[in-house]
Design an enzyme around this catalytic site. Structure first.
Site, PDB file in Angstrom:
ATOM      1  N   LYS A 119       0.823  -1.216   0.000  1.00 15.74           N
ATOM      2  CA  LYS A 119       0.000   0.000   0.000  1.00 15.74           C
ATOM      3  C   LYS A 119       0.859   1.269   0.000  1.00 15.74           C
ATOM      4  O   LYS A 119       0.346   2.354  -0.251  1.00 15.74           O
ATOM      5  CB  LYS A 119      -0.985   0.001   1.172  1.00 15.74           C
ATOM      6  CG  LYS A 119      -0.398   0.220   2.541  1.00 15.74           C
ATOM      7  CD  LYS A 119      -1.498   0.173   3.591  1.00 15.74           C
ATOM      8  CE  LYS A 119      -0.959   0.343   5.008  1.00 15.74           C
ATOM      9  NZ  LYS A 119      -0.441   1.685   5.284  1.00 15.74           N
ATOM     10  N   ASP A 120       2.176   1.135   0.241  1.00 14.89           N
ATOM     11  CA  ASP A 120       3.075   2.283   0.186  1.00 14.89           C
ATOM     12  C   ASP A 120       3.719   2.460  -1.181  1.00 14.89           C
ATOM     13  O   ASP A 120       4.464   3.411  -1.404  1.00 14.89           O
ATOM     14  CB  ASP A 120       4.198   2.137   1.223  1.00 14.89           C
ATOM     15  CG  ASP A 120       3.696   2.220   2.649  1.00 14.89           C
ATOM     16  OD1 ASP A 120       2.662   2.880   2.875  1.00 14.89           O
ATOM     17  OD2 ASP A 120       4.321   1.618   3.539  1.00 14.89           O
ATOM     18  N   ARG A 142       3.443   5.632  16.956  1.00 16.63           N
ATOM     19  CA  ARG A 142       2.005   5.906  16.969  1.00 16.63           C
ATOM     20  C   ARG A 142       1.348   5.370  18.244  1.00 16.63           C
ATOM     21  O   ARG A 142       0.512   6.032  18.863  1.00 16.63           O
ATOM     22  CB  ARG A 142       1.348   5.306  15.727  1.00 16.63           C
ATOM     23  CG  ARG A 142       1.826   5.938  14.436  1.00 16.63           C
ATOM     24  CD  ARG A 142       1.163   5.328  13.217  1.00 16.63           C
ATOM     25  NE  ARG A 142       1.806   5.795  11.992  1.00 16.63           N
ATOM     26  CZ  ARG A 142       1.214   5.908  10.819  1.00 16.63           C
ATOM     27  NH1 ARG A 142      -0.057   5.567  10.687  1.00 16.63           N
ATOM     28  NH2 ARG A 142       1.866   6.342   9.764  1.00 16.63           N
ATOM     29  N   CYS A 197      -1.013   9.043  -1.930  1.00 13.70           N
ATOM     30  CA  CYS A 197      -1.549   9.338  -0.598  1.00 13.70           C
ATOM     31  C   CYS A 197      -2.522  10.515  -0.617  1.00 13.70           C
ATOM     32  O   CYS A 197      -3.240  10.732   0.337  1.00 13.70           O
ATOM     33  CB  CYS A 197      -0.407   9.627   0.367  1.00 13.70           C
ATOM     34  SG  CYS A 197       0.348   8.141   1.040  1.00 13.70           S
ATOM     35  N   ARG A 255       1.586  10.656  12.552  1.00  9.60           N
ATOM     36  CA  ARG A 255       2.680  10.133  11.738  1.00  9.60           C
ATOM     37  C   ARG A 255       3.662   9.372  12.629  1.00  9.60           C
ATOM     38  O   ARG A 255       3.574   9.392  13.839  1.00  9.60           O
ATOM     39  CB  ARG A 255       3.422  11.285  11.030  1.00  9.60           C
ATOM     40  CG  ARG A 255       2.651  11.955   9.909  1.00  9.60           C
ATOM     41  CD  ARG A 255       2.464  11.078   8.681  1.00  9.60           C
ATOM     42  NE  ARG A 255       3.680  10.379   8.272  1.00  9.60           N
ATOM     43  CZ  ARG A 255       4.706  10.905   7.617  1.00  9.60           C
ATOM     44  NH1 ARG A 255       4.664  12.167   7.272  1.00  9.60           N
ATOM     45  NH2 ARG A 255       5.754  10.177   7.290  1.00  9.60           N
ATOM     46  N   ARG A 271      -7.861   8.377   3.328  1.00 15.89           N
ATOM     47  CA  ARG A 271      -8.904   7.341   3.198  1.00 15.89           C
ATOM     48  C   ARG A 271      -9.594   7.117   4.538  1.00 15.89           C
ATOM     49  O   ARG A 271     -10.835   7.155   4.637  1.00 15.89           O
ATOM     50  CB  ARG A 271      -8.277   6.021   2.714  1.00 15.89           C
ATOM     51  CG  ARG A 271      -9.250   4.829   2.736  1.00 15.89           C
ATOM     52  CD  ARG A 271      -8.517   3.520   2.433  1.00 15.89           C
ATOM     53  NE  ARG A 271      -7.508   3.207   3.435  1.00 15.89           N
ATOM     54  CZ  ARG A 271      -7.748   2.545   4.565  1.00 15.89           C
ATOM     55  NH1 ARG A 271      -8.973   2.142   4.854  1.00 15.89           N
ATOM     56  NH2 ARG A 271      -6.779   2.286   5.414  1.00 15.89           N
ATOM     57  N   ARG A 272      -8.803   6.880   5.572  1.00 18.50           N
ATOM     58  CA  ARG A 272      -9.402   6.638   6.896  1.00 18.50           C
ATOM     59  C   ARG A 272     -10.147   7.873   7.381  1.00 18.50           C
ATOM     60  O   ARG A 272     -11.202   7.768   8.008  1.00 18.50           O
ATOM     61  CB  ARG A 272      -8.315   6.225   7.894  1.00 18.50           C
ATOM     62  CG  ARG A 272      -7.737   4.840   7.613  1.00 18.50           C
ATOM     63  CD  ARG A 272      -6.654   4.470   8.602  1.00 18.50           C
ATOM     64  NE  ARG A 272      -6.112   3.146   8.317  1.00 18.50           N
ATOM     65  CZ  ARG A 272      -4.830   2.828   8.369  1.00 18.50           C
ATOM     66  NH1 ARG A 272      -3.936   3.757   8.696  1.00 18.50           N
ATOM     67  NH2 ARG A 272      -4.421   1.600   8.108  1.00 18.50           N
TER      68      ARG A 272
END
Length: 311
Positions: free
Chosen positions: A85-86, A157, A244, A151, A133-134
């Site tokens: 996904k990155d 996190r 992103c 971040r 997205r989230r």
């Protein structure tokens, strides 16, 4: 597909976060079990260094892979292991995605020291995420919540959450599970509630396009059902200008040869409502999967979703 006829000496380029190192060590062990000699080259990417701004404002997904690609280009490393996904939707010229491995849990996880679910959060609670997205999906579910940027690597996190900077945070379940931190998960979001990102939970291995010997060596690690699913998901994102900076979700499931893909686009400003699309088709090749993803993207656009033209 066949294994390379002779063992290779392989250097893996990887980010140095604990999760990235786990992923690289996982690939290293699988390759060593097949007779190859493998070393790791740990690197810090620009995406790891810039922590005071969201990725959408400083260059997007490519910030996590550029330095690794330079190492491949210069011959200091031979393969790069990425969280898929990155990875930008289009590979730079001269590079190829040679392997997609079996997927871990692709869903998002709700993490909180106090609350057992999103519904349990009080009005105005602070939820941490730097994913557009989230953000749009959370805003659609709970418009009252205060979404704040988050971040840093996984440990950072979680530390910020434990320090009380947030009431809850949303993370990829795959990363928590890979690092043995399942106990931090209070709830797993269903796809109907929080549709995952394209490629979430899957590992991709990048090589220089001219290294067919490496492609052959990586062939036994390929999990084709996962590759078909993520090919469809990434095609949705590619058609929407995926990086992103696109508030986009795409998630495919495969039942035999029948693939269903769901996608959602949201407006970060909250002006437009969430736009959703779904499509089902028989899929046995990556080309068919990508065609299905493009069809879903066309449905999103027809319903009003905007293509991102930002570089």
């Amino acid at each position: 597909m066949t294994v390379a006829t002779s063992p290779l000496s392989i250097v893996i380029a990887t980010r140095e976060s604990r999760l990235a190192m786990w992923q690289a060590e996982h690939v290293k062990a699988l390759l060593q079990a097949r007779g190859h000699t493998v070393e790791l080259l740990g690197m810090t990417t620009k995406g790891d260094q810039i922590l005071d701004r969201t990725l959408s404002k400083v260059g997007g997904k490519g910030l996590f892979v550029k330095e690794l690609e330079v190492a491949l280009e210069e011959g200091r490393a031979h393969i790069a292991v990425h969280s898929l996904k990155d990875v930008p939707m289009d590979m730079p010229q001269g590079f190829a995605l040679a392997c997609v491995m079996e997927r871990e849990d692709p869903h998002d996880a709700f993490v909180s020291p106090k609350y057992h679910s999103l519904d349990a959060l009080p009005q105005g609670a602070v939820v941490g995420t730097s994913s557009l997205r989230r953000q749009v999906l959370l805003q659609a579910l709970r418009p009252d919540l205060k979404i704040e940027p988050l971040r840093g690597n996984l440990d950072t996190r979680l530390r910020k959450l434990d320090e009380g900077q947030y009431d809850a945070i949303v993370l990829a379940a795959a990363g928590l599970k890979r690092l043995g931190m399942q106990d931090r998960i209070r709830a797993i979001f269903s796809p109907t509630t929080m549709l995952p990102a394209a490629g979430q939970g899957a590992l991709g291995i990048e090589i220089r396009a001219d290294r067919q010997d490496l492609a052959q060596a990586l062939a036994p690690l390929v999990h084709m059902p996962t590759w078909l699913r993520v090919a469809a998901e990434r095609a949705v994102s590619r058609s929407m200008g995926g990086s992103c900076s696109v508030p986009l979700a795409a998630h495919a499931v495969l039942d035999g040869d029948l693939m269903r893909i769901d996608a959602a686009w949201g407006d970060p400003q909250g002006v437009q409502s969430l736009i959703c699309a779904q499509q089902t088709a028989t899929v046995t090749t990556r080309a068919q999967a990508e065609a299905l993803g493009a069809q879903v993207a066309a449905h999103l656009q027809a319903a009003g979703a905007k293509i991102c033209t930002q570089s």
